[in-house]
Enzyme design. Structure first.
Site, mmCIF file in Angstrom:
data_model
loop_
_atom_site.group_PDB
_atom_site.id
_atom_site.type_symbol
_atom_site.label_atom_id
_atom_site.label_comp_id
_atom_site.label_asym_id
_atom_site.label_seq_id
_atom_site.Cartn_x
_atom_site.Cartn_y
_atom_site.Cartn_z
ATOM 1 N N LYS A 76 0.863 -1.191 0.000
ATOM 2 C CA LYS A 76 0.000 0.000 0.000
ATOM 3 C C LYS A 76 0.897 1.237 0.000
ATOM 4 O O LYS A 76 1.937 1.241 0.676
ATOM 5 C CB LYS A 76 -0.897 -0.034 1.255
ATOM 6 C CG LYS A 76 -1.895 1.115 1.341
ATOM 7 C CD LYS A 76 -2.799 0.960 2.570
ATOM 8 C CE LYS A 76 -3.809 2.093 2.693
ATOM 9 N NZ LYS A 76 -4.710 1.940 3.852
ATOM 10 N N SER A 151 -9.807 2.268 3.096
ATOM 11 C CA SER A 151 -8.915 2.996 2.221
ATOM 12 C C SER A 151 -7.941 2.112 1.448
ATOM 13 O O SER A 151 -7.330 2.570 0.499
ATOM 14 C CB SER A 151 -8.107 3.992 3.046
ATOM 15 O OG SER A 151 -7.261 3.296 3.961
ATOM 16 N N SER A 175 -10.104 -0.216 7.300
ATOM 17 C CA SER A 175 -9.542 -0.152 5.940
ATOM 18 C C SER A 175 -8.845 -1.403 5.430
ATOM 19 O O SER A 175 -8.448 -1.442 4.272
ATOM 20 C CB SER A 175 -8.573 1.014 5.829
ATOM 21 O OG SER A 175 -9.295 2.195 5.686
#
Ligand code: GLN
Length: 484
Positions: A76, A151, A175
């Site tokens: 990420k 997210s 998330s």
């Protein structure tokens, strides 16, 4: 090769069925072909990946390879990667090239994993739909008109579309679990302090925790074993032994006490989602587990408490982005004040600015006790609810999200509707507990997630439950159309 699990990839690499270079080329080719349709990967580190793969092959040939030697994965874009842009999904960090790597990234390097690139995300990890990224929205591979969740939507979509066998992610209020649920994959948020936050760009420091995303619980067990560590660079990292999370995957469900909180099956839960989750509970009951009705009476207060605490911490954490030290700087500032205000107005998107405003307000003199202090008290009540529940049960199960993936724009004008997406996930972050999401059904062609919440440092038990569930179901093996 892209349908193999990490456990299978490790075997294939070690028995020389294929090399890490072949595997890496295969996934890089998939990213090149399919990623334009999803926008899940925003930086591709092909040259670096091929070099790392060649080095992994050399180690494999020597026969002393570490656990994940030669296995490709994505990080990420919230994790600092030395020499590789780390944007956190924001214009503010569009030009930021970190001089060091996050502990999580280093841990995977030590385990021999090969980084393919960095995944798209909501700006500064604020969001539940991946619509707030500076780099544009991520599309859900199961339904291109729908969100992948957020997210960590880029990581979830990439794993669902088989652009990588695994990806790292972070979870401040849901998330990891919410996008894992919406994209039909398995994701785990560990106990707060289990994984180092060093080099992970901060959103809300008392809630942020990193974890793995993959297709199976077994793979998450392998990944967590490499990711977790105690780290003196993170003062909240906890010195607790890292278990072999694969060792207890096959333990029996006989006699396991599963708590089913009534508050997680109330109004607002999609009927199809409820049916899938109830079926999953029945599947575990058939394996010998015992279902026990419980109550988490303060769980309704978790969203309001979170939306005071998280923005408050974010407003403090994000004050470092001032146009002076690194990141975006506005053109031709008139004076220092102009530099600060224009840099922040131009560098941050709307949702991030909204959070900074809310957080600054909650922390301001005169309001601190009424909002921030109150929210911290509520947090204690939520923690106590779980402590009470865990006196009676071993794990707590329920839905991960109230409904399957929604369409783009569906909640864009209504921040509160968006915030309610995390109604079932946020409480665990407030309590610091671990949680995971496992695919457990389909509604209107879109995946549904089963949430498993464990007691502190009970990741091995959660993974055991998830793995046993995956032995009798095949939701985790399904692939979006055109992918397999
Ligand atoms: N959706 C929540 C938020 O917007 C949680 C995000 C997260 O876990 N990073 O804050």
């Amino acid at each position: 090769m892209h349908n193999l699990t990490i456990a299978e990839l490790v075997k294939g690499l070690q028995s020389k069925e294929f090399s890490s270079v072949e595997l890496t080329e295969h996934f890089l080719a998939r990213i090149a072909e399919f990623n334009p349709g999803y926008n899940a990967v925003i930086t591709i580190t092909a040259d670096q990946a091929l070099k790392a793969a060649a080095a992994a092959d050399a180690r494999l040939a020597e026969g002393n390879a570490p656990a994940l030697c030669g296995v490709p994965l994505l990080h990420k874009d919230i994790f600092c990667t030395e020499g590789v842009r780390t944007s956190c999904g924001s214009r503010m960090l569009d030009n930021f090239i970190p001089p060091y790597s996050a502990t999580v990234v280093e841990n995977f390097e030590k385990a021999g994993a090969v980084m393919l690139g960095k995944t798209n995300m909501d700006e500064f990890a604020m969001g539940s739909s991946n619509e707030t990224s500076f780099y544009g929205p991520v599309k859900n591979p199961w339904a291109i008109d729908s969100v992948p969740g957020g997210s960590s939507g880029g990581s979830a979509a990439a794993v669902a579309a088989r652009l990588a066998p695994a990806a790292t992610a972070t979870d401040t209020g849901g998330s990891i679990r919410q996008p894992a649920a919406l994209c039909g994959i398995t994701g785990l948020k560990p106990t707060y302090g289990r994984v180092s936050r060093w080099g992970m760009i901060a959103f809300a420091s008392s809630l942020d925790q990193a974890g793995p995303m993959a297709r199976t619980a077994e793979d998450c067990a392998l990944l967590l074993g490499c990711m977790a560590s105690v780290d003196d660079k993170d003062s909240t990292s906890i010195d607790h032994p890292v278990a072999d999370y694969t060792a207890s995957l096959n333990d029996s469900m006989q006699g396991l006490k599963i708590g089913v909180p009534k508050e997680y099956f109330s109004e607002g839960l999609n009927p199809g989602t409820e049916k899938a989750v109830r079926q999953a509970l029945a599947d575990l009951e058939a394996q010998g587990a015992q279902l026990i009705d419980i109550s988490l009476p303060n769980s309704g207060l978790s969203v309001p408490a979170y939306y005071v605490i998280a923005p408050a911490e974010a407003s403090a954490n994000l004050s470092r982005f001032d146009g002076v030290r690194y990141g975006y700087r506005c053109e031709d500032p008139k004076d220092l004040q102009d530099l600060y205000t224009r840099t922040r107005a131009e560098g941050f998107g709307e949702e991030v600015q909204r959070r900074i405003l809310i957080g600054t307000y909650c922390l301001s003199a005169g309001y601190y006790d009424a909002y921030y202090g109150k929210a911290q008290q509520v947090r204690q009540l939520i923690r106590k609810d779980f402590a009470e529940a865990f006196k009676q049960v071993d794990v707590i199960l329920g839905p991960t999200c109230p409904s399957p993936a929604f369409k783009f724009g569906a909640k864009g004008d209504d921040p509160v509707a968006m915030y309610l997406e995390d109604i079932y996930t946020i409480a665990t972050n407030l309590a610091g507990l671990p949680g995971m999401s496992v695919p457990c059904g389909m509604v209107e062609g879109k995946p549904v997630g089963l949430q498993i919440i464990g007691n502190y440092f009970d990741e091995a038990l959660m993974l055991n439950v998830a793995h046993q569930y995956q032995q009798v179901t095949d939701w985790h093996r399904q692939a979006p159309e055109g992918i397999a």
